[in-house]
Design an enzyme around this catalytic site. Structure first.
Site, PDB file in Angstrom:
ATOM      1  N   TYR A 134      47.392  58.118  41.193  1.00  0.00           N
ATOM      2  CA  TYR A 134      46.310  57.546  40.392  1.00  0.00           C
ATOM      3  C   TYR A 134      46.274  58.239  39.034  1.00  0.00           C
ATOM      4  O   TYR A 134      46.179  59.474  38.950  1.00  0.00           O
ATOM      5  CB  TYR A 134      44.950  57.714  41.076  1.00  0.00           C
ATOM      6  CG  TYR A 134      43.808  57.322  40.159  1.00  0.00           C
ATOM      7  CD1 TYR A 134      43.617  55.988  39.798  1.00  0.00           C
ATOM      8  CD2 TYR A 134      42.963  58.285  39.625  1.00  0.00           C
ATOM      9  CE1 TYR A 134      42.597  55.625  38.934  1.00  0.00           C
ATOM     10  CE2 TYR A 134      41.936  57.932  38.770  1.00  0.00           C
ATOM     11  CZ  TYR A 134      41.758  56.602  38.425  1.00  0.00           C
ATOM     12  OH  TYR A 134      40.751  56.248  37.559  1.00  0.00           O
ATOM     13  N   GLU A 143      29.240  -3.111  33.424  1.00  0.00           N
ATOM     14  CA  GLU A 143      29.210  -2.018  34.386  1.00  0.00           C
ATOM     15  C   GLU A 143      29.273  -2.568  35.809  1.00  0.00           C
ATOM     16  O   GLU A 143      28.763  -3.657  36.093  1.00  0.00           O
ATOM     17  CB  GLU A 143      27.948  -1.171  34.210  1.00  0.00           C
ATOM     18  CG  GLU A 143      27.882  -0.434  32.883  1.00  0.00           C
ATOM     19  CD  GLU A 143      29.039   0.516  32.702  1.00  0.00           C
ATOM     20  OE1 GLU A 143      29.385   1.241  33.667  1.00  0.00           O
ATOM     21  OE2 GLU A 143      29.624   0.544  31.600  1.00  0.00           O
ATOM     22  N   ARG A 156      27.085  15.424  40.328  1.00  0.00           N
ATOM     23  CA  ARG A 156      27.992  15.369  41.484  1.00  0.00           C
ATOM     24  C   ARG A 156      28.862  16.626  41.623  1.00  0.00           C
ATOM     25  O   ARG A 156      29.499  16.837  42.656  1.00  0.00           O
ATOM     26  CB  ARG A 156      28.872  14.116  41.398  1.00  0.00           C
ATOM     27  CG  ARG A 156      28.145  12.850  41.859  1.00  0.00           C
ATOM     28  CD  ARG A 156      29.064  11.662  41.855  1.00  0.00           C
ATOM     29  NE  ARG A 156      29.214  11.099  40.520  1.00  0.00           N
ATOM     30  CZ  ARG A 156      30.030  10.100  40.208  1.00  0.00           C
ATOM     31  NH1 ARG A 156      30.795   9.565  41.148  1.00  0.00           N
ATOM     32  NH2 ARG A 156      30.104   9.642  38.973  1.00  0.00           N
ATOM     33  N   ASN A 165      37.138  -0.008  31.714  1.00  0.00           N
ATOM     34  CA  ASN A 165      36.818   0.725  30.493  1.00  0.00           C
ATOM     35  C   ASN A 165      37.023   2.221  30.715  1.00  0.00           C
ATOM     36  O   ASN A 165      36.497   2.792  31.666  1.00  0.00           O
ATOM     37  CB  ASN A 165      35.353   0.422  30.126  1.00  0.00           C
ATOM     38  CG  ASN A 165      34.832   1.300  29.017  1.00  0.00           C
ATOM     39  OD1 ASN A 165      35.596   1.793  28.191  1.00  0.00           O
ATOM     40  ND2 ASN A 165      33.523   1.493  28.990  1.00  0.00           N
ATOM     41  N   SER A 218      54.621  66.963  43.315  1.00  0.00           N
ATOM     42  CA  SER A 218      53.923  66.056  44.225  1.00  0.00           C
ATOM     43  C   SER A 218      52.605  66.645  44.713  1.00  0.00           C
ATOM     44  O   SER A 218      52.437  67.867  44.812  1.00  0.00           O
ATOM     45  CB  SER A 218      54.820  65.739  45.422  1.00  0.00           C
ATOM     46  OG  SER A 218      55.995  65.085  45.001  1.00  0.00           O
ATOM     47  N   ASN A 223      34.260  13.888  37.866  1.00  0.00           N
ATOM     48  CA  ASN A 223      32.889  13.736  38.342  1.00  0.00           C
ATOM     49  C   ASN A 223      32.504  14.714  39.444  1.00  0.00           C
ATOM     50  O   ASN A 223      31.326  14.978  39.638  1.00  0.00           O
ATOM     51  CB  ASN A 223      32.665  12.299  38.838  1.00  0.00           C
ATOM     52  CG  ASN A 223      32.734  11.298  37.708  1.00  0.00           C
ATOM     53  OD1 ASN A 223      31.967  11.362  36.755  1.00  0.00           O
ATOM     54  ND2 ASN A 223      33.678  10.380  37.796  1.00  0.00           N
ATOM     55  N   GLY A 237      33.305   0.180  34.802  1.00  0.00           N
ATOM     56  CA  GLY A 237      32.962  -0.984  33.995  1.00  0.00           C
ATOM     57  C   GLY A 237      34.171  -1.881  33.811  1.00  0.00           C
ATOM     58  O   GLY A 237      35.269  -1.400  33.514  1.00  0.00           O
ATOM     59  N   TYR A 292      36.594  61.755  37.147  1.00  0.00           N
ATOM     60  CA  TYR A 292      35.157  61.451  37.257  1.00  0.00           C
ATOM     61  C   TYR A 292      34.463  62.563  38.016  1.00  0.00           C
ATOM     62  O   TYR A 292      34.844  62.910  39.141  1.00  0.00           O
ATOM     63  CB  TYR A 292      34.986  60.111  37.982  1.00  0.00           C
ATOM     64  CG  TYR A 292      33.563  59.625  38.087  1.00  0.00           C
ATOM     65  CD1 TYR A 292      32.731  59.578  36.974  1.00  0.00           C
ATOM     66  CD2 TYR A 292      33.051  59.179  39.307  1.00  0.00           C
ATOM     67  CE1 TYR A 292      31.434  59.113  37.071  1.00  0.00           C
ATOM     68  CE2 TYR A 292      31.753  58.704  39.413  1.00  0.00           C
ATOM     69  CZ  TYR A 292      30.942  58.678  38.291  1.00  0.00           C
ATOM     70  OH  TYR A 292      29.656  58.211  38.396  1.00  0.00           O
ATOM     71  N   ARG A 342      47.838  77.508  44.944  1.00  0.00           N
ATOM     72  CA  ARG A 342      47.891  77.192  46.372  1.00  0.00           C
ATOM     73  C   ARG A 342      47.181  78.294  47.139  1.00  0.00           C
ATOM     74  O   ARG A 342      47.216  79.468  46.741  1.00  0.00           O
ATOM     75  CB  ARG A 342      49.332  77.111  46.875  1.00  0.00           C
ATOM     76  CG  ARG A 342      50.194  76.033  46.225  1.00  0.00           C
ATOM     77  CD  ARG A 342      51.634  76.154  46.664  1.00  0.00           C
ATOM     78  NE  ARG A 342      52.487  75.179  45.984  1.00  0.00           N
ATOM     79  CZ  ARG A 342      53.784  75.343  45.810  1.00  0.00           C
ATOM     80  NH1 ARG A 342      54.378  76.449  46.241  1.00  0.00           N
ATOM     81  NH2 ARG A 342      54.501  74.416  45.210  1.00  0.00           N
TER      82      ARG A 342
END
Length: 480
Positions: free
Chosen positions: A381, A169, A29, A184, A420, A242, A154, A402, A455
């Protein structure tokens, strides 16, 4: 019997304990490719909760019966000290217990039988049930609960004197039996000497053609042996999962328990309804958790911290006096004392921010160490970098780690000042107390105490605006 002797005998019986957890079912289920007991609940697989409750009773042996995806379940429980028993063929709950006989062949005490899909069961409830079983001197006891609507469960049938006679049951019950409200829970206590002998005598004469574990109640009564039914008052605690709806309900209930535990331990949670904290998370006193926050996995948060709104913290260690500002994401990172993070910061795995560091808004850090008192406050970053103490990282700075094939390191030594809009093309080292002019692209190492400026030449075109406006006036107006 002398009361003191009886008390000693009962205590001895409780200590002589084995526990069986039934976790072999697929859980159709759930409509999932993942077996039911492995579905996550408050950060752990469902099966982890009954296992932890069972372990708190310090059983002599703890057996888990697996079936569907049994190898995966066994692997997840490999560090829990459990005995894994496989139920190759699914022939009912009675058969599931029967396959544990060899694992408990030399055991001769009390056997507690639990279900792997009942995650909210408390150790206190199990202890009370065990003690009631011992006090009743029964060979088998079942834990029961009263429901307003017992449909599907049950039913516990008692005689006129209130003693249990059978468990029937729902699908096998008559209309009269279906009016019974006591059901039960699927949790039993049995004496081992009775249990396995009784299981050999039960049949499959029922609607499902299975070996029903509840039939051992009738077996005990037939043989003139005492059986007991012990009522508990919290259905949520003993309810099996269930489907996905019941999983969500159980998850919510478990999370409320977790939040209450933290608040009782001195953590302020501003809005429990919008705060999500996994079971394994630890939080120190006087920390404040603001709304819409999720703290996951094995995260540990120290004392006197502030976790602002909309933060997600996963598998991370956070020291004392840390302020995590709104909408920050922290994953597999280590944050030392008195650090400030965010708002809108992203700390990816293997990030370490040392004491007094500041990681500001829209800053991303990955697999890097940022030294004491260093700061990167804006739009930056930092990846695969080692940054010393007292370093200033200017807005718009990136470590170009990278090259399209491999990752390379950046090293920024103590006291350096990075202006900056700087690009640091790794591998590169910026020496101690060095200064980098704003707008530079650094491709070579910068010696300690140096000023590095890279620069292109600036060109000023004089009277540019006057010429541009003259050209604009010469244009014909557009047709309307």
């Amino acid at each position: 019997m002398n009361p003191a002797v009886c008390q000693y005998a009962c205590k001895k019986r409780m200590n002589n304990l084995a526990i069986i957890i039934l976790a072999a079912g697929k859980g159709t289920r759930m409509k999932s490719n993942v077996v039911k007991v492995l579905h996550p609940l408050a950060g752990l697989p469902m099966i982890s909760y009954p296992v932890q409750a069972a372990k708190s009773l310090a059983p002599e042996r703890l057996v888990v019966v697996v079936g569907h995806q049994g190898e995966t379940v066994g692997k997840i429980l490999s560090k829990e000290g459990v005995i894994i028993v496989r139920q190759e063929e699914q022939l009912g709950s009675g058969h599931a217990v029967a396959v544990t006989e060899e694992a408990l062949r030399t055991f001769n005490g009390t056997v507690l039988i639990m279900c792997g899909d009942v995650p909210l069961i408390r150790a206190e409830t199990l202890r009370h049930f065990l003690q009631s079983h011992i006090d009743s001197r029964a060979v088998v006891s079942v834990l029961t609960v009263m429901l307003e609507d017992p449909t599907g469960y049950g039913r516990v049938v008692r005689n006129g004197a209130g003693a249990i006679q059978a468990i029937v049951e729902h699908r096998d019950a008559t209309e009269d039996i279906r009016t019974i409200r006591e059901i039960n829970t699927g949790i039993y206590c049995c004496e081992a000497s009775f249990l396995y002998a009784a299981l050999k005598k039960i049949g499959r004469n029922n609607d499902q053609g299975e070996y029903y574990l509840p039939d051992i109640i009738v077996r005990a009564i037939t043989e003139g042996k005492p059986a007991a039914a012990v009522i508990t008052d919290d259905f949520q605690e003993v309810k099996g999962i269930n489907d996905r709806i019941e999983l969500a309900e159980a998850d919510q209930a478990m999370r409320q328990r977790i939040l209450r535990r933290h608040m009782q331990d001195g953590v302020s949670i501003i809005d429990p309804d919008s705060t999500y904290i996994d079971f394994t998370v630890r939080i120190g006193q006087d920390t404040v958790i603001h709304p819409n926050t999720s703290i996951r996995g094995t995260s540990s948060i120290g004392s006197n911290c502030i976790i602002d709104m909309n933060c997600i913290i996963s598998n991370s260690v956070i020291g004392n006096g840390v302020h995590i500002k709104p909408s920050s994401v922290i994953d597999e990172s280590h944050i030392s004392d008195t650090v400030t993070i965010g708002p809108f910061a992203h700390l990816r795995p293997q990030t370490h921010i040392e004491a007094g560091g500041r990681i500001g808004n829209f800053v991303e850090v990955k697999k890097s160490r940022v030294g004491k008192g260093s700061k990167a406050n804006h739009l930056t970053y930092i990846g695969d970098a080692t940054i010393g103490e007292g370093v200033n990282i200017g807005a718009g700075t990136i470590t170009c780690n990278y090259d399209g094939t491999a990752k390379h390191p950046t090293i920024i030594e103590d006291g350096a000042f990075v202006g900056s809009n700087t690009s640091l093309v790794a591998p590169v080292t910026v020496g101690k107390d060095a200064v980098i002019g704003a707008g530079s692209t650094i491709t070579k190492d910068v010696p300690a105490g140096s000023l590095a400026v890279e620069r292109s030449r600036q060109h000023n075109y004089e009277q540019w605006i006057r010429v541009a406006r003259k050209k604009e006036k010469g244009k014909k107006p557009e047709q309307e």
